[in-house]
Enzyme design. Structure first.
Site, PDB file in Angstrom:
ATOM      1  N   SER A 193      21.269  89.788 -63.241  1.00  0.00           N
ATOM      2  CA  SER A 193      21.529  88.371 -62.989  1.00  0.00           C
ATOM      3  C   SER A 193      20.244  87.570 -63.093  1.00  0.00           C
ATOM      4  O   SER A 193      19.136  88.108 -62.928  1.00  0.00           O
ATOM      5  CB  SER A 193      22.119  88.193 -61.585  1.00  0.00           C
ATOM      6  OG  SER A 193      22.174  86.840 -61.197  1.00  0.00           O
ATOM      7  N   TYR A 206      21.813  89.876 -52.310  1.00  0.00           N
ATOM      8  CA  TYR A 206      22.372  90.036 -53.649  1.00  0.00           C
ATOM      9  C   TYR A 206      21.261  90.009 -54.702  1.00  0.00           C
ATOM     10  O   TYR A 206      21.199  90.868 -55.595  1.00  0.00           O
ATOM     11  CB  TYR A 206      23.381  88.920 -53.901  1.00  0.00           C
ATOM     12  CG  TYR A 206      23.941  88.843 -55.303  1.00  0.00           C
ATOM     13  CD1 TYR A 206      25.000  89.660 -55.697  1.00  0.00           C
ATOM     14  CD2 TYR A 206      23.441  87.931 -56.224  1.00  0.00           C
ATOM     15  CE1 TYR A 206      25.534  89.577 -56.973  1.00  0.00           C
ATOM     16  CE2 TYR A 206      23.967  87.839 -57.502  1.00  0.00           C
ATOM     17  CZ  TYR A 206      25.019  88.657 -57.870  1.00  0.00           C
ATOM     18  OH  TYR A 206      25.539  88.569 -59.145  1.00  0.00           O
TER      19      TYR A 206
END
Length: 298
Positions: A193, A206
């Site tokens: 990401s 995360y």
């Protein structure tokens, strides 16, 4: 006289899909595609294959919705059979993915499981061996996040454990267990990401796991090069998936900070995975393919 029909080759990327402000919406995890407004595009009506993955066998985690569904659709239309995982409570979403894969004329094997558990990952690997014999491409895509705007002090151990075990343990175990089925010429594609490089404070745990996926990808690529197995990753920016309304407190402006003023749709991520899985990417390994909508990353 000019043709009044818009030419898709000259379509502004920022105008192709809706952008903020989105209707306010909130769901319980893991979220539902059906309840999202607007509905995400997984390439159902737009992706056209050209046999780039003909007769390949693919395993995709988190293939029931979002990026995972878009990859399953694209892979099947490129000629691949697909085994994908989903949480038991996502059975309805999984049925739709399976329908799209079989509609493309390929085999769809949906496996309900929770990849946080080692025994469940072993069951997935055994099922892949039983169904396919070999696995040409493994896509480690399943992920979990939960926004915590109040900071690290407010991240409960239960949340931290779920994030780390879903995003890292499941990826590690499945790679370890499926490696015996991946032949030379095969590949592994991980989903990292933009958060790995530009961590949002409210997604600290995360983002931490996404940084670890970058390291895992590059280290494993070096380890498996001699075996002829390529390992790469895709780093999406903001993508409109059920994970967003089910884990973010306010979705109205989601993705508005990208260079195109909107989030990506899952269908816009799938071609990156197709390329990395194809023979055209045969000399590419240890690469992080950024699909961030303009964020400048290392």
């Amino acid at each position: 006289m000019p043709d009044p029909t818009p030419d898709p080759r000259r379509e502004h990327p920022g105008e192709r899909y809706p952008g903020p402000e989105f209707p306010g919406q909130s769901q319980e995890p893991p979220g539902s595609t059906e309840e999202m407004a607007p509905r995400p595009d997984h390439g159902e009506r737009t992706y056209r294959g050209s046999d780039r993955l003909k007769d390949r066998k693919a395993v995709i985690t988190g293939g029931d919705s979002g990026i995972g569904r878009a990859v399953a659709v694209a892979f099947s239309r490129e000629g691949a059979d697909v085994l994908f995982t989903h949480l038991p409570e996502e059975a309805g979403e999984a049925e739709e993915t399976a329908r799209l894969v079989t509609e493309a004329g390929r085999r769809a094997v949906a496996v309900p499981c929770d990849i946080r558990e080692e025994s469940e990952c072993r069951r997935v690997a055994d099922r892949a061996a039983e169904e396919f014999g070999t696995v040409d491409v493994l896509v480690n895509n399943a992920a979990y996040q939960m926004s915590q705007p109040e900071g690290i002090e407010k991240i409960p151990t239960e949340q931290f454990d779920r994030v780390v075990r879903t995003n890292l343990y499941g990826m590690f175990w499945l790679t370890q267990m499926l490696l015996r089925l991946i032949p030379a010429g095969g590949g592994i594609i991980n989903t990292t990401s933009v958060q790995a490089y530009q961590p949002s404070p409210h997604l600290l745990d995360y983002a931490m796991t996404k940084g670890a996926i970058v390291t895992f990808t590059q280290g494993l690529a070096a380890q498996l090069a001699e075996q002829g197995i390529r390992v790469n990753a895709v780093a999406p920016g903001p993508v409109w998936t059920p994970l967003i309304p089910s884990t973010m407190p306010d979705t109205t402006g989601f993705g508005g900070g990208s260079s195109f003023g909107r989030p990506a749709q899952p269908a816009e991520m799938a071609p990156a995975y197709v390329f990395l899985a194809s023979k055209e990417a045969g000399f590419i390994t240890a690469e992080i393919m950024n699909a961030t909508g303009g964020s400048q990353l290392p």
